[in-house]
Design a protein around this motif. Structure first.
Motif, PDB file in Angstrom:
ATOM      1  N   THR A  42       5.792 -38.897  48.367  1.00  0.00           N
ATOM      2  CA  THR A  42       7.199 -38.770  47.964  1.00  0.00           C
ATOM      3  C   THR A  42       8.083 -39.650  48.838  1.00  0.00           C
ATOM      4  O   THR A  42       8.983 -40.347  48.357  1.00  0.00           O
ATOM      5  N   ASN A  43       7.807 -39.642  50.148  1.00  0.00           N
ATOM      6  CA  ASN A  43       8.622 -40.460  51.052  1.00  0.00           C
ATOM      7  C   ASN A  43       8.341 -41.942  50.885  1.00  0.00           C
ATOM      8  O   ASN A  43       9.241 -42.772  51.052  1.00  0.00           O
ATOM      9  N   ILE A  44       7.093 -42.293  50.577  1.00  0.00           N
ATOM     10  CA  ILE A  44       6.782 -43.694  50.301  1.00  0.00           C
ATOM     11  C   ILE A  44       7.585 -44.175  49.088  1.00  0.00           C
ATOM     12  O   ILE A  44       8.140 -45.280  49.069  1.00  0.00           O
ATOM     13  N   ALA A  45       7.671 -43.275  48.086  1.00  0.00           N
ATOM     14  CA  ALA A  45       8.326 -43.667  46.828  1.00  0.00           C
ATOM     15  C   ALA A  45       9.844 -43.636  46.932  1.00  0.00           C
ATOM     16  O   ALA A  45      10.532 -44.527  46.424  1.00  0.00           O
ATOM     17  N   THR A  46      10.378 -42.609  47.624  1.00  0.00           N
ATOM     18  CA  THR A  46      11.834 -42.434  47.626  1.00  0.00           C
ATOM     19  C   THR A  46      12.473 -42.652  48.993  1.00  0.00           C
ATOM     20  O   THR A  46      13.636 -43.024  49.073  1.00  0.00           O
ATOM     21  N   GLY A  47      11.727 -42.362  50.057  1.00  0.00           N
ATOM     22  CA  GLY A  47      12.264 -42.495  51.409  1.00  0.00           C
ATOM     23  C   GLY A  47      13.313 -41.468  51.745  1.00  0.00           C
ATOM     24  O   GLY A  47      13.978 -41.566  52.788  1.00  0.00           O
ATOM     25  N   LYS A  48      13.479 -40.422  50.919  1.00  0.00           N
ATOM     26  CA  LYS A  48      14.605 -39.512  51.112  1.00  0.00           C
ATOM     27  C   LYS A  48      14.466 -38.609  52.340  1.00  0.00           C
ATOM     28  O   LYS A  48      15.460 -38.179  52.881  1.00  0.00           O
ATOM     29  N   ASP A  49      13.226 -38.316  52.748  1.00  0.00           N
ATOM     30  CA  ASP A  49      13.064 -37.404  53.886  1.00  0.00           C
ATOM     31  C   ASP A  49      12.667 -38.107  55.169  1.00  0.00           C
ATOM     32  O   ASP A  49      12.304 -37.465  56.150  1.00  0.00           O
ATOM     33  N   ILE A  50      12.687 -39.436  55.177  1.00  0.00           N
ATOM     34  CA  ILE A  50      12.272 -40.165  56.378  1.00  0.00           C
ATOM     35  C   ILE A  50      13.431 -40.186  57.379  1.00  0.00           C
ATOM     36  O   ILE A  50      14.491 -40.740  57.111  1.00  0.00           O
ATOM     37  N   ALA A  51      13.209 -39.550  58.545  1.00  0.00           N
ATOM     38  CA  ALA A  51      14.265 -39.478  59.560  1.00  0.00           C
ATOM     39  C   ALA A  51      14.165 -40.638  60.547  1.00  0.00           C
ATOM     40  O   ALA A  51      15.111 -40.899  61.291  1.00  0.00           O
ATOM     41  N   THR A  52      13.040 -41.329  60.560  1.00  0.00           N
ATOM     42  CA  THR A  52      12.844 -42.408  61.525  1.00  0.00           C
ATOM     43  C   THR A  52      13.757 -43.588  61.209  1.00  0.00           C
ATOM     44  O   THR A  52      13.882 -43.997  60.057  1.00  0.00           O
ATOM     45  N   ILE A  53      14.417 -44.108  62.249  1.00  0.00           N
ATOM     46  CA  ILE A  53      15.268 -45.285  62.090  1.00  0.00           C
ATOM     47  C   ILE A  53      14.562 -46.480  62.705  1.00  0.00           C
ATOM     48  O   ILE A  53      14.038 -46.391  63.820  1.00  0.00           O
ATOM     49  N   GLN A  54      14.518 -47.572  61.982  1.00  0.00           N
ATOM     50  CA  GLN A  54      13.806 -48.762  62.443  1.00  0.00           C
ATOM     51  C   GLN A  54      14.663 -49.518  63.463  1.00  0.00           C
ATOM     52  O   GLN A  54      15.131 -50.627  63.208  1.00  0.00           O
ATOM     53  N   TYR A  55      14.867 -48.874  64.638  1.00  0.00           N
ATOM     54  CA  TYR A  55      15.652 -49.489  65.708  1.00  0.00           C
ATOM     55  C   TYR A  55      14.844 -50.631  66.328  1.00  0.00           C
ATOM     56  O   TYR A  55      13.642 -50.498  66.498  1.00  0.00           O
ATOM     57  N   PRO A  56      15.406 -51.781  66.689  1.00  0.00           N
ATOM     58  CA  PRO A  56      16.849 -52.083  66.689  1.00  0.00           C
ATOM     59  C   PRO A  56      17.364 -52.741  65.407  1.00  0.00           C
ATOM     60  O   PRO A  56      18.543 -53.039  65.322  1.00  0.00           O
TER      61      PRO A  56
END
Ligand code: SF4
Ligand code: SF4
Length: 185
Positions: A45-59
Motif C-alpha cells: 500500500t505504501n509503495i503504491a500510495t506512499g500515504k503512511d510513509i513517515a520517513t523524510i528523505q533528508y536532506p
C-alpha cells in the motif's frame, strides 16, 4: 500420554500449561502468515500510495520547521555594516553550556567595545536561546534555520565571528531593544 496435555497443578503449586494440541498451534504458522500478511499489505500500500510513509528523505526533503525554530547563530550588523556586538559579555554569562568565547577590543569610542574574537562551540551548545535573550542590542540571533554543520573533528564544530557575520543582516534595533518591527529585518 493424553493426560500430559491437560492443564493441571503440581503438588508444589506450579500450574502446568498444556502443550498446543494441533500442528498449527504448535508451529504458529497460521499466526506467522497472518502477521506477515499485515506487513506485506502495508508495504505494498505504501509503495503504491506512499500515504503512511513517515520517513523524510533528508536532506533532499525537509520537514517544515516551527516559526521560532532555533538554528545556527549569526551576528547582526549596524546600518554601516559593522558588527552590532559591543562585547558586553552578557551572552557568555547567560550561556549554561559555557560554549561562547569572546575577546573584546577597543573601538576608539570610549563608550563601547567590539569582539576581536567571537566563537561558539556548536557541539556544546544546547540550543537554549539564552544568549539571544540576554543580548541587549539584537547582536546575536538564532533565526538562520540552519543546523549545526556535521563535522569530523571537534574543532570544526566551532564557528567564528566571520562565519556568523556572513549570515548576519542589518538590524534596525536600537540599544535597549526599542524600535518598530525591528525583529522583521
Ligand atoms: S543557545 Fe544556549 S547553549 Fe547555545 S550558545 Fe546560546 S546560551 Fe549557549
Ligand atoms: S550579549 Fe550581545 S552585545 Fe553582549 S557580548 Fe553577547 S552578542 Fe555581544
Amino acid at each position: 500420554m493424553e493426560g500430559a496435555f491437560k492443564k493441571r497443578t503440581s503438588k508444589a503449586g506450579v500450574t502446568v500449561v498444556p502443550r498446543p494440541e494441533t500442528l498449527s498451534k504448535a508451529t504458529w504458522l497460521p499466526a506467522l502468515a497472518k502477521g506477515l500478511g499485515v506487513t506485506m499489505r502495508h508495504f505494498f500500500t505504501n509503495i503504491a500510495t506512499g500515504k503512511d510513509i513517515a520517513t523524510i528523505q533528508y536532506p533532499e526533503a525537509k520537514a517544515p520547521y516551527p516559526h521560532r525554530y532555533r538554528g545556527l547563530h549569526r551576528l547582526m550588523l549596524r546600518e554601516d555594516g559593522s558588527v552590532r556586538c559591543v562585547a558586553c559579555m552578557c551572552c557568555p554569562t547567560a550561556c549554561p553550556a559555557h560554549c561562547i568565547t569572546i575577546v573584546a577590543e577597543e573601538t576608539g569610542n570610549p563608550n563601547e567595545k567590539r569582539p576581536a574574537i567571537f566563537e561558539i562551540d556548536e557541539l556544546r551548545c544546547v540550543v537554549c536561546g539564552l544568549c539571544v535573550e540576554a543580548c541587549p542590542c539584537d547582536a546575536i540571533r538564532m533565526d538562520t534555520g540552519r543546523h549545526a554543520p556535521a563535522v569530523e573533528e571537534r574543532a570544526d564544530g566551532i564557528i567564528d565571528k566571520e562565519t556568523m557575520l556572513s549570515m548576519g543582516s542589518r538590524s534596525t534595533a536600537v540599544q535597549g531593544g526599542v524600535g518598530p518591527n525591528w525583529r522583521s529585518r
